[in-house]
Design an enzyme around this catalytic site. Structure first.
Site, PDB file in Angstrom:
ATOM      1  N   SER A  11       5.324   6.519   7.869  1.00 23.48           N
ATOM      2  CA  SER A  11       3.388   6.374   7.218  1.00 23.48           C
ATOM      3  C   SER A  11       2.342   5.352   7.649  1.00 23.48           C
ATOM      4  CB  SER A  11       4.119   5.943   5.304  1.00 23.48           C
ATOM      5  OG  SER A  11       4.877   4.533   5.326  1.00 23.48           O
ATOM      6  N   GLU A  13      -1.181   4.908   5.995  1.00 24.94           N
ATOM      7  CA  GLU A  13      -2.566   4.520   4.433  1.00 24.94           C
ATOM      8  C   GLU A  13      -3.598   4.618   4.837  1.00 24.94           C
ATOM      9  OE1 GLU A  13      -0.807   1.597   1.262  1.00 24.94           O
ATOM     10  OE2 GLU A  13      -2.016   0.600   1.879  1.00 24.94           O
ATOM     11  N   ASP A 104      -4.674  -5.562  -7.896  1.00 25.76           N
ATOM     12  CA  ASP A 104      -5.911  -6.875  -8.042  1.00 25.76           C
ATOM     13  C   ASP A 104      -6.572  -7.018  -9.337  1.00 25.76           C
ATOM     14  OD1 ASP A 104      -5.082  -7.460  -5.584  1.00 25.76           O
ATOM     15  OD2 ASP A 104      -6.704  -6.242  -4.600  1.00 25.76           O
ATOM     16  N   PHE A 211      -9.214 -11.855   5.763  1.00 25.45           N
ATOM     17  CA  PHE A 211      -7.849 -10.605   4.828  1.00 25.45           C
ATOM     18  C   PHE A 211      -6.509 -11.585   4.312  1.00 25.45           C
ATOM     19  CE2 PHE A 211      -6.874  -6.323   4.275  1.00 25.45           C
ATOM     20  CZ  PHE A 211      -7.214  -5.809   3.641  1.00 25.45           C
ATOM     21  N   HIS A 261       5.260   1.016   7.703  1.00 31.73           N
ATOM     22  CA  HIS A 261       4.238   1.642   7.471  1.00 31.73           C
ATOM     23  C   HIS A 261       2.854   1.175   7.741  1.00 31.73           C
ATOM     24  CE1 HIS A 261       2.018   3.328   3.547  1.00 31.73           C
ATOM     25  NE2 HIS A 261       1.953   1.763   3.541  1.00 31.73           N
TER      26      HIS A 261
END
Length: 281
Positions: A11, A13, A104, A211, A261
């Protein structure tokens, strides 16, 4: 580990585009990645629900193109009523797949609305909609930044599964042993849902470092040292990043991971190259 009894799930995102150009670029990216025939596309959700409408627009467009889309649903700042409306909207648009997350906290807020944990959200979705939705949750092989221990992380994950999650997608990582060790611990705790590794291709190293520090993903020191040694040589960074991530995916699939993913960052290039190198087509 024998996962032969179910199909591996691949998959991709996306995040909801903020501008008309961004939306056009994402359409282009999606068409390229759609050729790889993924099981679904997921679409993230901004902090504090800032992008909920854009998430809806994006998933509806993906569904209308004939591909299954899975919106992220965050419970931070949500009320039972607001979630009820969102779920009704998604059902109305034929969506059958959700990624349920705590989300978040928007900056400057303390309260988390009526739901404290993702497990509360999963339970609510099940109570409201039965088994209409296939529910994915997040898992953290390298321990969630807010968990006090690996054991606590597994307990939280177990609560989400008991609340009704069907499957999990992990935070990205670059150390396959962290994943295999996590899967083993989950198995020992009686967790049987598929745990699909989240894969972050490396495009820009300084961005990735920032990140990763923020979300608790570990960049192994040897990768960091090598990347820093390339300085501004973006071609070498890209080539080395592709090599590292392709090798990681290879090890994961060989070790029995139930799929992959990809966090595409709305761009098709790196994901497509890794896919080709893995001979997944």
């Amino acid at each position: 580990m024998n996962h032969a009894h179910y199909e591996r799930v691949f998959s991709f995102e996306f995040f909801p585009p903020k501008t008309a150009e961004g939306a056009e670029k994402l359409r282009h990216t999606r068409r390229q990645l759609a050729q790889l025939n993924p099981a679904f596309f997921s679409v993230t959700y901004g902090a504090g629900g800032t992008t909920q409408d854009r998430t809806l627009e994006t998933v509806v467009e993906i569904q209308q193109d004939g591909y299954p889309a899975a919106p992220h649903l965050s419970c931070i700042g949500a009320t039972r009523d607001s979630l009820r409306q969102v779920l009704a909207l998604y059902r109305h648009h034929g969506i059958r797949h959700l990624v349920a997350l705590r989300g978040d906290l928007p900056s400057g807020t303390l309260g988390g609305g009526e739901f404290r944990y993702a497990s509360d959200l999963v339970r609510f979705v099940r109570e409201e909609t039965g088994d209409h939705f296939f529910i994915e949750v997040a898992a953290y092989p390298e321990v969630h930044p807010q968990a006090h221990s690996a054991q606590e992380g597994i307990r939280h994950f177990q609560e989400k599964v008991e609340a009704g999650a069907d499957s999990a997608i992990t935070q990205y990582f670059y150390n396959p042993d962290a994943y295999f060790s996590f899967v083993e611990d989950c198995g020992a705790a009686g967790i049987t849902v598929p745990i699909v590794p989240g894969i972050m291709p490396i495009a820009n190293f300084s961005q990735l470092s920032r990140f990763s520090d923020a979300c608790g993903a570990e960049i192994p020191r040897w990768i960091r040292q090598k990347m820093q040694g390339y300085g501004d040589d973006s071609a070498s960074i890209k080539a080395f990043g592709l090599e590292v991530v392709t090798h990681l995916c290879d090890r994961l699939l060989e070790g029995g991971a139930p799929g992959l993913h990809f966090y595409t960052m709305n761009s098709a290039g790196l994901t497509s190259v890794i896919w080709e190198r893995l001979h997944l087509t």
